[in-house]
Design a protein around this motif. Structure first.
Motif, PDB file in Angstrom:
ATOM      1  N   GLY A 133       0.813  -1.208   0.000  1.00  0.00           N
ATOM      2  CA  GLY A 133       0.000   0.000   0.000  1.00  0.00           C
ATOM      3  C   GLY A 133       0.846   1.257   0.000  1.00  0.00           C
ATOM      4  O   GLY A 133       0.528   2.242  -0.687  1.00  0.00           O
ATOM      5  N   SER A 134       1.947   1.235   0.746  1.00  0.00           N
ATOM      6  CA  SER A 134       2.827   2.406   0.783  1.00  0.00           C
ATOM      7  C   SER A 134       3.477   2.634  -0.576  1.00  0.00           C
ATOM      8  O   SER A 134       3.641   3.777  -1.023  1.00  0.00           O
ATOM      9  N   GLU A 135       3.861   1.543  -1.240  1.00  0.00           N
ATOM     10  CA  GLU A 135       4.463   1.687  -2.565  1.00  0.00           C
ATOM     11  C   GLU A 135       3.433   2.175  -3.586  1.00  0.00           C
ATOM     12  O   GLU A 135       3.754   2.978  -4.479  1.00  0.00           O
ATOM     13  N   ALA A 136       2.196   1.715  -3.447  1.00  0.00           N
ATOM     14  CA  ALA A 136       1.145   2.166  -4.355  1.00  0.00           C
ATOM     15  C   ALA A 136       0.929   3.673  -4.230  1.00  0.00           C
ATOM     16  O   ALA A 136       0.820   4.381  -5.242  1.00  0.00           O
ATOM     17  N   ARG A 137       0.857   4.155  -3.012  1.00  0.00           N
ATOM     18  CA  ARG A 137       0.666   5.607  -2.822  1.00  0.00           C
ATOM     19  C   ARG A 137       1.845   6.373  -3.411  1.00  0.00           C
ATOM     20  O   ARG A 137       1.656   7.409  -4.046  1.00  0.00           O
ATOM     21  N   ALA A 138       3.043   5.878  -3.200  1.00  0.00           N
ATOM     22  CA  ALA A 138       4.212   6.568  -3.748  1.00  0.00           C
ATOM     23  C   ALA A 138       4.189   6.586  -5.274  1.00  0.00           C
ATOM     24  O   ALA A 138       4.720   7.510  -5.893  1.00  0.00           O
ATOM     25  N   LYS A 139       3.542   5.585  -5.866  1.00  0.00           N
ATOM     26  CA  LYS A 139       3.444   5.520  -7.325  1.00  0.00           C
ATOM     27  C   LYS A 139       2.167   6.193  -7.851  1.00  0.00           C
ATOM     28  O   LYS A 139       1.852   6.111  -9.030  1.00  0.00           O
TER      29      LYS A 139
END
Length: 745
Positions: A133-139
């Protein structure tokens, strides 16, 4: 004969959509639903319609003025009302980028869902969800198509690796925590695929048939627990039919069960290409058409507006569709947490440790005869054979495919098959050979590719120990033809074991495989698809740096004939139709595949329950897994009445620290039915340490679903309670009396 749920339920349950619903979350000022309704009240009809169908970016060029990130989905916002743009990504095992739609974009790849399930650890599931989820937000994604919870009903399902096994309690709890982890980043996670998407063969046309009580006690219970635990902003309906109606226009599933009985407040999105109608789908409870370009029509565009104008779809229903969409965004925080204007830096090194810890906790030691593992320090010559172990570890294919950090040392496009357009045969760059050499610098470790069986046997004969890596690639959209290891790998393992008595088999597979060589091989390790740090995880387990603690979340049969169905239903029919179309392309009719039924004769007795019911001994049972230390259970007490609780001591009686997974199975005395997993936990202990554990049984596992109530009914009386190491263990069994009780659906 199995009683069937009626194929179509009265649209009268549509009334349930227009009443007040509970919320996913609540602020001091107002509820997400009330806030959503206030926003909807300010919208024009065109603005409402625009929010209930979404683009498929690879096919949507020129359809929006906003930037399209190559991904799964896009829904424009309404700037004047503060409604955000929604960008969706596939994400079960990480932020997906299957065929490199986004050039150069990588992400952290978790191990397969079965590896996560094998940890029996909700905390690990949550950590994995939080990471992706954190990587998705960053992307710059704010909706992840994660949360797969379909139960494993057949061992050959090509998508089993994405999911969380065959037990509704285990799958539901871990899926719920994974969803909660994703949504802790203020983005939406789905739960999917609702419901009974249990095989990939003919998934667009298959009709899953099962009685209501059995469905409620198995697949639907897994979804129910996942929704209660994770509170996902969205539910994704499945491709297949359920008892005669498409899942995405199934009034029973969407209106009666999800929205009325479970009081689910979020929105139902379709799977991509899963919509078949306008008025029927909307009235049956579908809230949003996803990836509209993959359907035959934009059913929720102009046709929906016309249906509302004509009264075929009530205007209140359209308002409810939009309000549910906004409720999902508001309650998860996605509405009020704008995506960054550009991609953000991601701590990939830190995130890789999340993937590695998951793999290390989920790898299962199936057999360890003579304690051949961990690798003896006296072994000076070790040969690794097969499985491309010199370059990396295998990944499953399909929409969950992650282009992992470090790249793909092997990536082979498919030239045929249903998965050809979006799946590639791919490895993660995490070499077991390199990891073992780093872990054992004084040992000579060589590699043989295994294509020449005689050469592999000779290499094994000249070593102190041989480790054979065997692989089985599976993918979304296709089921495996059988449960044997492909490419003559069974013969390879047998030949190596015949030449070297100290042989270890490491399996990187999408699910169970048969093992005709098992008696010859002293040690077997089930590594699943171990993710982007799989090589390191495997090396740590083989060398004893990590004590194995995974437990099987899925039964391994001796042969496919032990399962309720020995092969994918409809496979012969569809193969014949495809062959005819290939031979006579001029006479082939696009999209003319016929619907066919799949009768789930096992009902609620999925997986290990089926084996117990039928008296069939599996190769390895659900819950099985070995350790390099020993554990003892002592002083078991059971209390009943209104609540079933089991207390006991767990002691590490060995010489290594390790984790154990005590499991509680329960069955009504004299019922003749199989026992069910009612509670479990994971306990980590130092050598000589003892801990008192108390587990409370999930009441719906003790109950049967009674359609006449309707609801759950616990029959009062005597129940057998087993404190067990796996689903077949009946060493410690006590009897307790439970009170009669009923619960809402």
């Amino acid at each position: 004969m199995t009683k069937k749920v009626p194929a179509a339920w009265a649209v009268s349950s549509l009334l349930a959509l227009c009443v007040a619903v509970p919320t996913l979350a609540q602020t001091p000022q107002t509820t997400p639903r009330a806030r959503a309704e206030a926003i909807v009240a300010r919208m024009t009809d065109d603005e409402k319609i625009a929010l209930v169908h979404g683009l498929f970016p690879p096919m949507a060029a020129g359809k929006t003025a906003n930037a399209l990130i190559p991904s799964a989905g896009h829904i424009d916002g309404i700037p004047r009302l503060g409604v955000p743009i929604v960008r969706e990504s596939d994400a079960s095992l990480g932020v997906a980028n299957q065929v490199e739609q986004r050039k150069g974009d990588v992400a952290t790849a978790l191990p397969s869902g079965l590896a996560t399930a094998a940890t029996f650890d909700p905390a690990i599931a949550r950590a994995g969800g939080a990471m992706i989820g954190s990587e998705a937000r960053a992307k710059r994604f704010n909706v992840l198509l994660a949360g797969g919870v379909n139960l494993t009903r057949d061992p050959w399902n090509g998508r089993n690796f994405e999911y969380l096994g065959e037990d509704p309690l285990l799958a539901g709890r871990l899926a719920g925590q994974h969803i909660a982890g994703v949504q802790s980043n203020r983005i939406v996670s789905t739960v999917k695929h609702f419901a009974l998407n249990a095989q990939e063969t003919g998934r667009m046309v298959a009709d899953a048939r099962i009685g209501e009580a059995a469905l409620r006690m198995s697949d639907l219970l897994a979804f129910q627990i996942a929704i209660e635990t994770g509170r996902p902003g969205s539910v994704m309906c499945a491709y297949n039919k359920v008892n005669g109606d498409w899942a995405c226009e199934n009034d029973f599933l969407l209106n009666r069960v999800l929205k009325r009985d479970w009081q689910y407040p979020g929105f139902v999105m379709s799977d991509w290409g899963g919509v078949h109608s306008t008025a029927k789908a909307a009235n049956a409870g579908l809230d949003q058409q996803s990836g509209q370009e993959l359907d035959k029509a934009i059913y929720f565009g102009a046709p929906l507006k016309a249906a509302v104008d004509s009264g075929a779809v009530p205007r209140a229903r359209l308002d409810d569709m939009v309000a549910r969409y906004l409720t999902g965004l508001i309650a998860t925080g996605a509405y009020d947490a704008p995506m960054p204007a550009r991609a953000q830096a991601i701590p990939y090194a830190r995130n890789a440790l999340v993937a590695q810890r998951t793999a290390e906790a989920g790898i299962v030691l199936l057999k360890n005869e003579g304690q051949i593992l961990p690798l003896a320090r006296t072994a000076r010559r070790i040969v690794l054979i097969g499985g491309r172990a010199d370059v990396g570890v295998l990944s499953g294919g399909g929409s969950s495919q992650v282009r992992s950090v470090g790249g793909a040392p092997i990536e082979i496009p498919l030239t045929s098959g249903a998965a050809m357009s979006f799946a590639r045969y791919t490895y993660h760059a995490s070499s077991p050979l390199k990891a073992l050499r780093a872990a054992l610098p004084r040992t000579t470790i060589t590699f043989v590719d295994g294509t020449d069986v005689a050469a592999a046997a000779a290499a094994a004969r000249g070593a102190d120990l041989a480790i054979v890596f065997a692989t089985q690639w599976t993918t979304e959209a296709q089921d495996v033809a059988d449960l044997a290891l492909p490419d003559q790998q069974d013969a390879l393992i047998a030949a190596v074991a015949g030449a070297q008595r100290n042989t270890v088999a490491v399996l990187e597979t999408g699910g169970p495989v048969t093992m005709p060589w098992l008696a010859q091989v002293p040690a077997v390790v089930q590594a699943w698809y171990p993710g982007q740090r799989g090589g390191e995880a495997i090396a740590n387990l083989l060398t004893g740096k990590v004590n194995p603690s995974g437990r099987l979340p899925i039964t391994f049969p001796v042969a496919a004939s032990q399962a309720p169905r020995p092969a994918p239903v409809g496979l012969d029919l569809l193969t014949s139709i495809e062959a005819q179309a290939a031979a006579n392309p001029a006479n082939a009719t696009a999209g003319a595949l016929p619907s066919f039924p799949i009768d789930y004769v096992e009902g609620a007795d999925v997986g290990y329950r089926w084996y117990e019911k039928m008296g069939r001994a599996p190769l390895f049972p659900f819950g099985h897994g070995l350790s390099y230390t020993d554990f003892a259970y002592r002083n078991m007490t059971v209390s009943g009445g209104k609540t079933l609780r089991v207390s006991f001591d767990v002691a590490n009686t060995g010489k290594r620290s390790g984790a154990d997974v005590p499991q509680i199975y329960v069955g009504r005395a004299g019922s003749g039915g199989p026992m069910r997993l009612a509670a479990f936990t994971r306990v980590t202990l130092k050598p000589g340490e003892t801990r008192r554990v108390t587990l409370t049984a999930e009441p719906r596992i003790l109950a049967d679903y009674d359609t006449s109530l309707p609801g759950w009914r616990i029959t009062g009386g005597a129940y057998r309670v087993a404190l067990a190491r796996d689903a077949t263990d009946r060493t410690l069994v006590k009897t307790v009396t439970l009170d009669s009780a009923t619960m809402r659906p």
